[in-house]
Design a protein around this motif. Structure first.
Motif, PDB file in Angstrom:
ATOM      1  N   ASN A   1      27.440 -14.103 -17.179  1.00 19.54           N
ATOM      2  CA  ASN A   1      28.899 -13.990 -17.200  1.00 19.54           C
ATOM      3  C   ASN A   1      29.448 -14.696 -18.434  1.00 19.54           C
ATOM      4  O   ASN A   1      29.010 -15.796 -18.767  1.00 19.54           O
ATOM      5  N   VAL A   2      30.412 -14.042 -19.080  1.00 20.15           N
ATOM      6  CA  VAL A   2      31.047 -14.636 -20.254  1.00 20.15           C
ATOM      7  C   VAL A   2      32.268 -15.424 -19.807  1.00 20.15           C
ATOM      8  O   VAL A   2      33.066 -14.954 -18.994  1.00 20.15           O
ATOM      9  N   ASN A   3      32.400 -16.633 -20.335  1.00 22.51           N
ATOM     10  CA  ASN A   3      33.514 -17.507 -19.981  1.00 22.51           C
ATOM     11  C   ASN A   3      34.777 -17.070 -20.726  1.00 22.51           C
ATOM     12  O   ASN A   3      34.820 -17.127 -21.968  1.00 22.51           O
ATOM     13  N   PRO A   4      35.833 -16.618 -20.023  1.00 25.38           N
ATOM     14  CA  PRO A   4      37.064 -16.149 -20.688  1.00 25.38           C
ATOM     15  C   PRO A   4      37.696 -17.208 -21.594  1.00 25.38           C
ATOM     16  O   PRO A   4      38.250 -16.874 -22.645  1.00 25.38           O
ATOM     17  N   GLU A   5      37.628 -18.473 -21.173  1.00 24.38           N
ATOM     18  CA  GLU A   5      38.229 -19.541 -21.975  1.00 24.38           C
ATOM     19  C   GLU A   5      37.528 -19.662 -23.325  1.00 24.38           C
ATOM     20  O   GLU A   5      38.174 -19.862 -24.364  1.00 24.38           O
ATOM     21  N   ALA A   6      36.199 -19.530 -23.316  1.00 20.63           N
ATOM     22  CA  ALA A   6      35.442 -19.591 -24.570  1.00 20.63           C
ATOM     23  C   ALA A   6      35.773 -18.396 -25.458  1.00 20.63           C
ATOM     24  O   ALA A   6      35.859 -18.526 -26.689  1.00 20.63           O
ATOM     25  N   LEU A   7      35.978 -17.222 -24.837  1.00 17.96           N
ATOM     26  CA  LEU A   7      36.325 -16.026 -25.612  1.00 17.96           C
ATOM     27  C   LEU A   7      37.683 -16.190 -26.294  1.00 17.96           C
ATOM     28  O   LEU A   7      37.886 -15.725 -27.421  1.00 17.96           O
ATOM     29  N   GLN A   8      38.605 -16.833 -25.617  1.00 18.46           N
ATOM     30  CA  GLN A   8      39.920 -17.072 -26.214  1.00 18.46           C
ATOM     31  C   GLN A   8      39.815 -17.952 -27.447  1.00 18.46           C
ATOM     32  O   GLN A   8      40.522 -17.746 -28.440  1.00 18.46           O
TER      33      GLN A   8
ATOM     34  N   ASP B   1      38.462 -15.831 -30.218  1.00 19.58           N
ATOM     35  CA  ASP B   1      39.432 -14.815 -30.625  1.00 19.58           C
ATOM     36  C   ASP B   1      40.475 -15.371 -31.590  1.00 19.58           C
ATOM     37  O   ASP B   1      41.048 -14.630 -32.394  1.00 19.58           O
ATOM     38  N   LYS B   2      40.721 -16.661 -31.516  1.00 20.38           N
ATOM     39  CA  LYS B   2      41.726 -17.292 -32.382  1.00 20.38           C
ATOM     40  C   LYS B   2      41.166 -17.694 -33.743  1.00 20.38           C
ATOM     41  O   LYS B   2      41.924 -18.140 -34.610  1.00 20.38           O
TER      42      LYS B   2
ATOM     43  N   ARG C   1      35.423 -11.442 -34.261  1.00 21.29           N
ATOM     44  CA  ARG C   1      34.362 -10.431 -34.235  1.00 21.29           C
ATOM     45  C   ARG C   1      33.162 -10.923 -33.434  1.00 21.29           C
ATOM     46  O   ARG C   1      32.509 -10.141 -32.727  1.00 21.29           O
ATOM     47  N   LEU C   2      32.873 -12.220 -33.525  1.00 19.69           N
ATOM     48  CA  LEU C   2      31.775 -12.792 -32.744  1.00 19.69           C
ATOM     49  C   LEU C   2      32.068 -12.647 -31.256  1.00 19.69           C
ATOM     50  O   LEU C   2      31.165 -12.408 -30.449  1.00 19.69           O
ATOM     51  N   ARG C   3      33.337 -12.777 -30.905  1.00 24.40           N
ATOM     52  CA  ARG C   3      33.743 -12.606 -29.501  1.00 24.40           C
ATOM     53  C   ARG C   3      33.341 -11.226 -29.001  1.00 24.40           C
ATOM     54  O   ARG C   3      32.754 -11.079 -27.916  1.00 24.40           O
ATOM     55  N   THR C   4      33.652 -10.187 -29.789  1.00 20.65           N
ATOM     56  CA  THR C   4      33.304  -8.820 -29.389  1.00 20.65           C
ATOM     57  C   THR C   4      31.794  -8.650 -29.285  1.00 20.65           C
ATOM     58  O   THR C   4      31.294  -7.981 -28.365  1.00 20.65           O
ATOM     59  N   LEU C   5      31.066  -9.223 -30.213  1.00 22.55           N
ATOM     60  CA  LEU C   5      29.594  -9.133 -30.180  1.00 22.55           C
ATOM     61  C   LEU C   5      29.034  -9.755 -28.907  1.00 22.55           C
ATOM     62  O   LEU C   5      28.146  -9.191 -28.259  1.00 22.55           O
ATOM     63  N   VAL C   6      29.561 -10.929 -28.555  1.00 19.40           N
ATOM     64  CA  VAL C   6      29.078 -11.630 -27.361  1.00 19.40           C
ATOM     65  C   VAL C   6      29.301 -10.779 -26.113  1.00 19.40           C
ATOM     66  O   VAL C   6      28.388 -10.584 -25.290  1.00 19.40           O
TER      67      VAL C   6
END
Length: 595
Positions: free
Chosen positions: A22-29, A32-33, A184-189
């Motif tokens: 599972n990907v952590n939404p907080e880490a993705l945010q 993304d910034k 872009r790393l967010r999308t890759l993950v």
């Protein structure tokens, strides 16, 4: 980091719950910034081998990543720490520490053997570390051990390790030189994790395609927003001329295209660049309408203010007197003259004046017909002169509209050329990056082949040889095809601009219909302009003919008057002579009587 915030501690990026990632939404945010390019450093290995300690040192801290057995099984996964890169300006260092992923069968299935490690890591560097301390109790709590309590050799080795990582790790880059940012790393993950959860092995090409779709949509929005923002900042509405607005538009569009080119990639069908062109075109149209509206309102306000004395004089009957028509013309011409002196009225200035003059036609004719000082002939000539001036104004307005339509078409052509030019530059850069990647890959494969031969893996070496030969052919074809880059670009841009190779069964596209409509409008304006010129010439000929006839009539009247005057003069002279003769005879007779 670009977001302006700094992480003070790591956060779990990918959590491992049994066999599900599972990907952590907080880490993705957080990712993304980050709009900066990232340098990614990941570490894998068994428990209690110093992984987390080394990552903490890379982050410039003694603690942060949780060490060894202190991690609870339910929170194990990939931990992330994003910090400003200590030696690369405007780069973010992304540290990834793995904890407990080896228990996941899906990860085990996607782990590649030793040969693949060689394939994906062409450059390898080994470091050997001594024990941090001889005290076994302190080994379990390295984050709490003061620096001076650690072995000096270990400290030196750790320092060399960190220095090497900082100086030799490169910006994260995908195939064809695509630089990876935090977003872009967010999308890759997300894409990798979703693929692994399905039991499949991630395919880089598919991941890049998914990334391109998302990033190119963002690039279109970013470029369009840049265009709008710059147009608002640089324009003062209304502009004095249409060309002034079109020049600002050209500059802003050029910058917007550059923004798109910088942030987009793998737009092979050019659908996103076409989308940007359509968006900019619509926003330009909106600015044109705003400019016309501002010009119309400002011109109306100025003309209303300047014409107030004239309108007041009309309402109180100032011009309803003998000679009033001449006074009216003087007052109206003063309004026109003062109006023409008002600066920056914009593209609707002539149209507003034309409407005003048309509204005055009935009043002007009424004043003309009621002027008792003018003869019938003079009134007819004045009415014809007024029609001639109105026709001249109409031709002037049509000429302006025709010129503006031509300027819009020229601006559209410049827009296409700018898109082509920047696309050509981008494709050249991408081709060069691709060539460098291919040569780098060839060098790497040759090195692996040599290692396989040395280690006795003959079959794998033969298989790799086939790959090497194929890669050499691709490189050669890429070099040979360079000369045909120009025609290929125009083929691509032709499709992109719709001229988009339309279906033979479809009667054109909406875009083509708009272009044809614009061309027809220009053609219609040109025809109308020509017809108005012909009418104006006919009116001028008629006016000259009337003037000529009036001149002849006046000349005849003058000659007749002159003859009458001469006749009267002769009559008076004759009478005068007779009177003198008679007087002389009377005087002579009187003299005879006296004698």
């Amino acid at each position: 980091m670009a977001s302006g915030s700094t992480m003070t501690a790591p956060i779990c990026l990918v959590e491992n719950h049994g066999e599900q990632l599972n990907v952590n939404p907080e880490a993705l945010q957080i990712l993304d910034k980050i709009s900066q390019p990232v340098v990614v450093v990941g570490i894998v290995g068994l428990y209690r081998t110093g992984k987390s300690y080394l990552m903490n040192r890379l982050a410039g801290q003694n603690h942060g990543f949780v060490l060894g057995s202190t991690v609870r099984s339910e929170t194990k996964g990939i931990w992330m720490w994003c910090v400003p890169h200590p030696s690369k300006l405007n780069h973010t260092l992304v540290l990834l520490d793995t904890e407990g992923l080896g228990t996941n069968p899906k990860i085990q299935n996607s782990n590649l053997p030793r040969e693949c490690i060689k394939q994906f890591f062409p450059k390898r560097k080994c470091f050997i570390f001594d024990r941090p301390t001889s005290d076994r109790n302190l080994l379990f709590h390295l984050e709490k051990v003061p620096e001076d309590k650690l072995d000096s050799t270990f400290q030196e080795q750790s320092k060399k390790f960190c220095t090497y990582i900082f100086n030799h790790t490169k910006t994260k880059t995908l195939k064809e030189g695509i630089i990876v940012t935090g977003s872009r790393l967010r999308t890759l993950v997300v894409t990798y994790v979703d693929t692994i959860n399905t039991g499949a092995v991630p395919c880089l090409e598919n991941v890049v395609t998914t990334l391109a779709q998302r990033e190119n949509s963002v690039a279109v929005q970013k470029a369009a927003d840049h265009y709008s923002k710059q147009m608002v900042q640089r324009l003062t509405l209304p502009t004095d001329t249409l060309q002034e607005l079109l020049d600002v538009h050209a500059d802003c569009e050029r910058e917007a295209i550059a923004v798109f080119m910088e942030h987009s990639f793998k737009d092979e069908k050019r659908e996103f660049q076409k989308k940007l062109m359509d968006t900019v075109k619509e926003r330009k149209k909106d600015f044109l309408l705003q400019n016309e509206d501002a010009s119309f309102k400002y011109s109306q306000a100025q003309l209303k203010q300047l014409s107030e004395p004239l309108m007041k004089s009309i309402s109180i009957g100032t011009f309803c007197v003998p000679g009033g028509y001449h006074l009216y013309l003087e007052a109206k011409e003063k309004v026109e003259s003062d109006y023409n002196l008002v600066p920056r009225k914009g593209v609707k200035a002539n149209e507003v004046l034309q409407q005003f003059l048309q509204n005055q036609v009935a009043v002007e004719n009424s004043i003309l017909q009621g002027d008792a000082l003018l003869t019938y002939q003079e009134k007819a000539l004045a009415a014809e002169w007024a029609l001639k001036k109105a026709a001249e104004k109409e031709v002037e307005l049509l000429s302006q509209k025709y010129k503006e339509q031509q300027q819009k078409l020229e601006a559209q052509e410049r827009s296409f050329k700018e898109n082509i030019a920047q696309l050509r530059d981008k494709l050249e850069r991408e081709r060069e990056n691709f060539r460098m990647e291919q040569e780098k890959m060839l060098k790497h494969k040759l090195k692996i082949q040599e290692e396989l031969l040395n280690e006795g893996f003959l079959k794998k070496s033969v298989k790799l040889h086939a790959e090497i030969q194929l890669l050499k052919k691709e490189i050669a074809a890429n070099k040979e095809d360079k000369c045909s880059l120009g025609p290929w670009i125009f083929d691509v841009i032709g499709k992109m601009l719709d001229k988009e190779m339309p279906d033979p069964n479809v009667c054109g596209t909406a875009e083509q219909a708009k272009e044809e409509a614009a061309e027809k409008e220009v053609e219609l304006l040109s025809q109308k302009y020509k017809e108005q010129q012909q009418k104006l010439e006919a009116q001028e000929r008629s006016f000259k003919e009337n003037i000529a006839q009036l001149r002849d009539k006046l000349e005849r009247d003058r000659e007749n008057l002159q003859r009458e005057q001469e006749k009267m003069l002769k009559h008076k002279l004759k009478r005068h002579v007779l009177e003198e003769v008679a007087a002389a005879e009377v005087e002579q007779m009187t003299a005879c009587v006296l004698l």
